[in-house]
Write a protein that holds these residues in place. Sequence first.
Motif, short mmCIF file in Angstrom:
data_model
loop_
_atom_site.label_atom_id
_atom_site.label_comp_id
_atom_site.label_asym_id
_atom_site.label_seq_id
_atom_site.Cartn_x
_atom_site.Cartn_y
_atom_site.Cartn_z
N SER A 45 1.15 87.51 -70.49
CA SER A 45 1.26 89.15 -70.11
C SER A 45 1.53 89.69 -71.60
O SER A 45 1.52 90.44 -71.24
CB SER A 45 3.44 88.06 -69.59
OG SER A 45 3.41 88.29 -70.72
N PHE A 46 1.12 89.33 -72.56
CA PHE A 46 1.06 89.96 -73.78
C PHE A 46 -0.14 90.18 -72.97
O PHE A 46 -0.19 91.99 -73.41
CB PHE A 46 0.19 89.26 -74.39
CG PHE A 46 -0.04 89.75 -76.09
CD1 PHE A 46 0.82 90.03 -76.55
CD2 PHE A 46 -0.79 89.79 -76.11
CE1 PHE A 46 0.37 90.87 -78.00
CE2 PHE A 46 -2.01 90.68 -76.92
CZ PHE A 46 -1.55 91.32 -77.82
N PHE A 47 -0.94 90.34 -72.82
CA PHE A 47 -2.53 91.02 -72.48
C PHE A 47 -2.37 91.99 -71.53
O PHE A 47 -2.92 93.32 -71.03
CB PHE A 47 -3.70 89.72 -71.87
CG PHE A 47 -3.61 89.01 -73.47
CD1 PHE A 47 -4.49 89.82 -73.99
CD2 PHE A 47 -3.79 87.70 -73.06
CE1 PHE A 47 -5.07 88.76 -75.23
CE2 PHE A 47 -3.88 86.79 -73.68
CZ PHE A 47 -5.00 87.05 -74.99
N GLU A 48 -1.09 91.42 -70.76
CA GLU A 48 -1.26 92.89 -69.79
C GLU A 48 -0.31 93.53 -69.83
O GLU A 48 -0.38 94.66 -69.86
CB GLU A 48 -0.11 91.99 -68.30
CG GLU A 48 -1.39 91.07 -67.22
CD GLU A 48 -1.65 92.27 -66.54
OE1 GLU A 48 -1.90 93.44 -65.99
OE2 GLU A 48 -2.95 91.89 -66.34
N GLU A 49 0.56 93.87 -70.32
CA GLU A 49 1.71 94.93 -71.33
C GLU A 49 0.19 95.85 -72.86
O GLU A 49 0.80 97.17 -72.60
CB GLU A 49 2.38 94.12 -72.54
CG GLU A 49 3.54 93.32 -71.09
CD GLU A 49 5.13 93.41 -72.28
OE1 GLU A 49 4.50 93.08 -73.20
OE2 GLU A 49 5.07 92.02 -71.15
N ILE A 240 -8.23 91.73 -84.68
CA ILE A 240 -6.93 92.74 -84.39
C ILE A 240 -8.04 93.59 -83.14
O ILE A 240 -7.92 93.52 -81.93
CB ILE A 240 -6.00 93.44 -85.03
CG1 ILE A 240 -4.84 92.60 -84.91
CG2 ILE A 240 -5.79 94.46 -83.86
CD1 ILE A 240 -3.84 93.29 -86.26
N TYR A 241 -9.43 93.72 -83.65
CA TYR A 241 -9.97 93.78 -82.46
C TYR A 241 -11.01 93.70 -81.37
O TYR A 241 -11.35 93.87 -81.12
CB TYR A 241 -11.24 95.22 -83.83
CG TYR A 241 -12.20 94.49 -84.69
CD1 TYR A 241 -12.47 93.65 -84.63
CD2 TYR A 241 -11.66 94.81 -85.92
CE1 TYR A 241 -13.34 93.22 -85.18
CE2 TYR A 241 -11.82 94.19 -86.60
CZ TYR A 241 -12.79 93.32 -87.31
OH TYR A 241 -13.89 92.46 -88.14
N HIS A 242 -10.70 91.97 -82.19
CA HIS A 242 -11.67 91.11 -81.05
C HIS A 242 -10.50 90.90 -79.77
O HIS A 242 -11.11 91.23 -78.40
CB HIS A 242 -11.52 89.76 -81.80
CG HIS A 242 -12.84 89.83 -83.35
ND1 HIS A 242 -13.51 89.97 -82.82
CD2 HIS A 242 -12.58 89.57 -84.26
CE1 HIS A 242 -14.68 90.65 -84.00
NE2 HIS A 242 -13.41 89.86 -84.68
N ILE A 243 -9.50 91.44 -80.04
CA ILE A 243 -8.55 90.68 -79.03
C ILE A 243 -8.39 92.12 -78.34
O ILE A 243 -8.59 92.26 -77.13
CB ILE A 243 -6.67 90.89 -79.84
CG1 ILE A 243 -6.74 89.30 -80.70
CG2 ILE A 243 -5.90 91.10 -78.54
CD1 ILE A 243 -5.77 88.70 -80.86
N ILE A 247 -8.84 93.03 -74.02
CA ILE A 247 -8.20 94.06 -73.46
C ILE A 247 -8.75 95.01 -72.75
O ILE A 247 -8.59 95.46 -71.61
CB ILE A 247 -6.59 94.75 -74.22
CG1 ILE A 247 -6.60 93.02 -74.96
CG2 ILE A 247 -6.06 95.50 -73.51
CD1 ILE A 247 -5.31 93.90 -75.67
N ASP A 248 -10.03 95.72 -73.86
CA ASP A 248 -10.45 96.86 -73.37
C ASP A 248 -11.47 96.24 -72.15
O ASP A 248 -11.72 97.20 -70.24
CB ASP A 248 -11.72 97.61 -74.37
CG ASP A 248 -11.71 98.65 -74.57
OD1 ASP A 248 -10.58 99.16 -75.24
OD2 ASP A 248 -12.54 99.55 -73.80
N LYS A 252 -10.73 98.46 -67.98
CA LYS A 252 -11.53 98.71 -67.22
C LYS A 252 -12.56 98.13 -65.85
O LYS A 252 -13.19 98.69 -65.36
CB LYS A 252 -12.55 99.04 -68.11
CG LYS A 252 -13.21 100.05 -69.73
CD LYS A 252 -13.98 100.12 -70.55
CE LYS A 252 -13.65 100.95 -71.70
NZ LYS A 252 -14.75 100.63 -72.75
N GLY A 253 -11.54 96.55 -66.17
CA GLY A 253 -11.91 95.98 -64.90
C GLY A 253 -13.40 95.50 -64.44
O GLY A 253 -13.27 95.04 -63.55
#
Length: 494
Positions: A45-49, A240-243, A247-248, A252-253
């Motif tokens: 859920s972290f990644f979704e939020e 953080i930028y790797h995470i 997420i990016d 972007k699907g």
Amino acid sequence: MNFIETRGNDGIRKKEVTFSEALLNPSASFGGLYVPKELPQLSESFFEEAKNLNYKELTLKILDMFDLDIDREVLKEAVSLYDKFDDPNDPVPVKKIENDLFVIELYHGPTRAFKDMALQPFGHILSHLAKEKNEKYLILAATSGDTGPATLETFKNKDNILVSCLYPEGGTSDIQKLQMVTNDGKNVKVIGIVGNFDDAQSALKSLLASKAFKEELTKDHIKLSAANSVNFGRIIFQIIYHIKSYIDLLKKGEIDKKEKIYIIVPSGNFGNALGAYYAKKMGTPIEKILIASNINNILTDLITKGEYDLRDRKLLQTTSPAMDILKSSNVERMLFDLFGAERTKELMDSLNNENYYKLTEEELQKVREHFDATFCDDEFAKETIREYAKKGYVMDPHTATSLKAYKELKKEPLKCVACSTAEWTKFAPTMLNALKNDDKKYSDKEALEEISKTLHIEIPQIVKELFEKEIVHKTVVETDKIEEEILNFIQTHA
Ligand SMILES: *Cc1c(COP(=O)(O)O)cnc(C)c1O
């Protein structure tokens, strides 16, 4: 969250320290390093939020999970320094350059290399801690290129901090030198030395070991600190930028939920790669971290053969100078995480005493669960730069090394994200050699202008201005005069 030591505890130091203690006094027992006692875990859920957060919000959210002993207001101010990047809403854009290859551009900060990602917020936090404790710190750095400018830029005019940087006269690019010698911070002293980078580094080391020098500093109530890349205060911002890359792609699907990605890292001191490893351990779906090196391929040997062998190695000069490193300091933190303190101490002692260590077969397999590695020569990097420039994407010689890893090491049909660690403008003569396939010597200025014209790309204002700015620091001395120069500087600024 508390921090523990990679080589175990010597019975004199505290067994655990806070983040701010690890930041101010980064050297741990037996010459080891500080590492977080545990890593926060990121849920699905972290990644979704997180898809709805901008980079600053994401950074704060992850820092919160580390529960650091730093006021949230201070962290907020530190993170707001990403507003100085080209696009404050997206300081680290991810670009698609192949169907399954993306590049995260980490160089859009004030000194045009990825060192800003960590040093910008780190500088703010260190200055805050110094003020809070009513202490004054002298930050010393020796640089071959990117660390110097980024260190000066973050600490310039900061309270309770003096900063001095040694560079080898003639040993940096014109741009890198201009970034240092035009720095007009009131608390800044830049010194050119007669010699190469090794001479600058040895001079710094003997200065740090000099009793007379330390006594002088104590008299003036100044503490010494180093902002080098083993400081966990820098590492934390490199997770953080790797995470964000992950997420990016999700946003972007380009990938489905839980689909893994490869991360490719052009490596030197292994700080960036370690950040990716911690991101993986925290639960980011990363298949493997692919380590790219130039012909100083000590990390390739470690990760493919389990050997760290400095015995017959000489440092070789390449067109990716920020990766010309043989003693890769942050590897130690990976060893600790995989094998524990006792074994890490054994391995690091062996490296110090014998210039060598070898992992067991099982240990090597454990490393290879997370990493793979390869290297390329300057010729490969130049061809890659030329090939992609034709296709419309401009990358610097460090970033180009990651294309070798992409071609060779991607075993699964998964998407890859390569870290771009510098803007092309910092290495313009090499870029022009690559584009024209020649080996003429160009000045930075003529190379910048010619590339800008032929590829129709703008030179950022921040780079153009360097050639017009006043040279503030003209000191160039023999190494035996450095101590005197720095003491003079301190006495006029204490
Ligand atoms: C510092 C640097 C690197 C190496 O990063 P590490 O974290 O030391 O592995 C690579 N490329 C550029 C341009 C750099 O400045």
